[in-house]
Design an enzyme around this catalytic site. Structure first.
Site, PDB file in Angstrom:
ATOM      1  N   HIS A 163      92.333 -10.420  59.550  1.00  8.85           N
ATOM      2  CA  HIS A 163      91.743  -9.075  59.659  1.00  8.85           C
ATOM      3  C   HIS A 163      92.687  -7.953  59.234  1.00  8.85           C
ATOM      4  CE1 HIS A 163      88.352  -6.815  62.023  1.00  8.85           C
ATOM      5  NE2 HIS A 163      88.277  -6.673  60.708  1.00  8.85           N
TER       6      HIS A 163
ATOM      7  N   CYS B 299      90.992  -4.258  66.974  1.00  8.12           N
ATOM      8  CA  CYS B 299      91.870  -5.294  66.409  1.00  8.12           C
ATOM      9  C   CYS B 299      92.659  -4.912  65.182  1.00  8.12           C
ATOM     10  CB  CYS B 299      91.147  -6.603  66.161  1.00  8.12           C
ATOM     11  SG  CYS B 299      89.404  -6.535  65.986  1.00  8.12           S
TER      12      CYS B 299
END
Ligand SMILES: *[C@@H]1O[C@H](CO)[C@@H](O)[C@H](O)[C@H]1NC(C)=O
Ligand SMILES: *[C@@H]1O[C@H](CO)[C@@H](O)[C@H](O)[C@H]1NC(C)=O
Ligand SMILES: *[C@@H]1O[C@H](CO)[C@@H](O)[C@H](O)[C@H]1NC(C)=O
Ligand SMILES: *[C@@H]1O[C@H](CO)[C@@H](O)[C@H](O)[C@H]1NC(C)=O
Length: 567
Positions: A130, A69
């Site tokens: 993130h 990710c």
């Protein structure tokens, strides 16, 4: 000037876009290529996403720039390979492992959100980020979504992780538990002897050293004491803009809050134009699923979680319809990387399924880790019920949105994505992509070459990951933990999409020609790379207590402002 540019734009692009479209981006976390009904899964129920695909275009060769990710999302947001922004790791973890680290998407990267914001769009990120948070202090927010063009943020700046679900945090076995206790006791013993030595005058130690040793011991204890799951206080935090609303997050409420925020944003901004990026926490482990969906699917907790995600997507799309925005909204659905195939909890599936594609999340350049489901809908402009098999990249969203919003792309850097609006509309047959580079961290593992004139799709591997004894594939990207096949492995992805039969000079007369052409492309690509600060270096990816977001006085970080104010 602006008027001139925008009129030119409207004239040249030939679309009836007196009103620029709203943009709704829906991104699932770790959803596999084979996890949706519309991508061939006949035992999972994803009616809302299937319907979206029916009303739009299905991208069957939609490629993430990385199989994990943090780098994949950095590439998505910037339209550039993560190695260009320093978001590709040279060693150690390829994602940010804690919220309180100093690495993050550099402030001088220009995301599509920033471009659209400058074009007058109201922008929001709801869900997972993130991409880092702070650089030097607990609240400088140098990597916060607001620094990257999102005027509104609600969600978690980190990621959903195991420890976010109380009791699910890593379960140490007896030996590990004994080890933690042993270290804690040894450290405590050391502190005690220093203290006794100093008090009795047996030897001299500075108080500062004793205090420091005590602090380290206490931190070690609370950080690692497994049963307390205290990591959840450090990593699982919900924010609204710069304010902490829940520390730790209440995972049981996360889905409904994200949904509520997304719908409320659509209602507030129906005048448009808006950019709403709903970055779902689903279907990442621990796959927390609410009562309504738990135990309902045929694929364990993971399947339940996928079905819940589909339900959320349906609710968001219903809000778009309710406000009459369907035809004026460019809607996109994708996953950030492939499914986490080997993730299991006891005997139940806890990760995605990548269909016929080999490998999955974290597995270098393997197709299963980077080929993700992609769907785009824009009624009346992009034909409905269409399948596009041409290579497209998540990075293409960047120049495509820039085009739709009439924004100029940054001229001082390489943008790797391609504006795909003509392909999506069916105005051209082929994708502009010729070569795509498949990195594992900062290491180039594989390259695909779409040789349009022959209609061939080649993929070459310079590096492959090692198989473990149990048949699973390792995650390492470099050095002695990987294999450097010589000659490189060549596959014909059209004939062999599962990458099982490497070609040889005997079986493929073009073997050497293809390799040479790809090698030249790699050289050209490498010439465009420049050294940049490493955001995932060891130093930038360790927990720093002075960067820890905290809604109280550190280390007493606990609050729940969400249940205080009910709106
Ligand atoms: C459908 O998805 C589930 C969940 O990932 C998976 O276990 C199953 O194998 C898939 N089935 C097909 C036919 O792809
Ligand atoms: C964040 O907190 C500050 C100070 O309490 C408040 O003024 C502001 O409105 C809050 N922002 C949001 C988005 O809630
Ligand atoms: C939306 O677009 C579709 C497809 O072009 C069209 O059939 C429909 O009438 C449009 N709806 C509205 C409200 O304009
Ligand atoms: C951002 O800054 C870094 C170092 O300060 C530099 O190396 C990099 O090229 C810059 N990136 C862009 C896109 O300007």
């Amino acid at each position: 000037m602006v008027w001139l540019v925008s009129s030119l734009f409207i004239l040249t692009c030939g679309l009836n876009m007196s009103r620029r479209p709203n943009v709704l981006l829906l991104m699932a976390d770790d959803l596999g290529y084979g996890d949706l009904g519309c991508f061939g899964n006949d035992t999972i129920r994803t009616p809302n996403i299937d319907q979206l695909a029916k009303e739009g275009v299905k991208l069957t060769q939609h490629i993430a720039a990385a199989s994990l990710c943090t780098p994949s999302r950095a590439a998505f947001l910037t339209g550039r390979y993560p190695i260009r922004s320093g978001m590709a790791s040279k060693a150690g973890s390829r994602v940010f492992t804690r919220l309180a680290v100093s690495g993050g998407l550099p402030p001088n990267e220009t995301t599509f959100a920033k471009l659209l914001q400058q074009q007058g769009y109201t922008t929001a990120l709801i869900g997972k980020w993130h991409q880092g948070m702070n650089c030097e202090s607990r609240n400088d927010y140098c990597h916060h979504p607001s620094k990257h063009g999102f005027s509104y943020f609600y969600g978690t700046p980190h990621s959903l992780v195991e420890e976010c679900e109380p009791g699910k945090a890593f379960k140490p076995n007896a030996a590990q538990e004994a080890k933690y206790w042993f270290y804690t006791e040894m450290a405590a013993l050391l502190v005690l002897s220093l203290l006794l030595g100093r008090i009795t005058g047996l030897f001299f130690v500075k108080w500062r050293i004793i205090a420091f040793a005590t602090l380290c011991t206490v931190l070690f204890f609370i950080f690692w004491f497994p049963k307390h799951g205290l990591l959840r206080y450090w990593n699982c935090i919900m924010f609204r803009d710069h304010n902490i609303t829940e520390q730790p997050m209440k995972i049981e409420n996360a889905a409904s809050r994200i949904l509520k925020e997304a719908i409320s944003f659509i209602e507030r901004n129906k005048q448009g134009p808006f950019l709403l990026f709903v970055s779902l926490l689903h279907v990442h482990t621990p796959c927390f699923t609410t009562e309504m969906f738990r135990g309902k699917s045929r694929h364990g907790l993971y399947g339940d979680n996928v079905e819940e995600m589909d339900w959320m997507v349906g609710k968001i799309l219903a809000a778009i319809d309710k406000e009459g925005l369907r035809n004026n909204t460019f809607t996109y659905f994708a996953s950030d990387n492939g499914g986490y195939v080997e993730s299991r909890d006891d005997n139940s599936q806890l990760g995605g399924w990548n269909g016929i594609y080999k490998g999955g999340k974290a597995m270098g350049g393997l197709e299963g880790g980077i080929r993700v489901p992609g769907i785009i809908r824009w009624p009346g402009i992009i034909p409905a019920n269409t399948v596009i098999d041409e290579p497209t990249s998540l990075m293409d969203i960047y120049p495509t949105l820039a085009h739709l919003a009439g924004a100029t792309m940054p001229q001082d850097r390489v943008i790797d994505g391609k504006n795909q609006i003509a392909l999506l509309q069916g105005a051209v047959q082929h994708s502009e992509h010729e070569f795509m580079f498949h990195y594992c961290g900062a290491f180039l593992h594989a390259v695909r070459w779409y040789q349009k004139e022959r209609g061939a799709l080649w993929k070459v591997y310079y590096v492959t990951q090692k198989f473990h004894q149990d048949g699973s594939i390792g995650y390492a990207c470099s050095e002695d933990k990987v294999i450097y096949p010589n000659p490189p492995l060549l596959f014909d992805l059209l004939r062999d999409p599962s990458e099982v039969n490497p070609l040889s000079p005997n079986s493929e007369p073009l073997f050497h020609t293809v390799l040479q052409r790809i090698e030249r492309a790699v050289e050209d690509h490498q010439k465009t790379l420049t050294p940049v600060p490493q955001q995932l270096s060891l130093d930038n990816n360790i927990w720093k207590h002075w960067l820890q977001p905290c809604c109280g006085t550190f280390p007493f970080c606990w609050c729940d402002k969400e249940s205080d104010h009910k709106s």
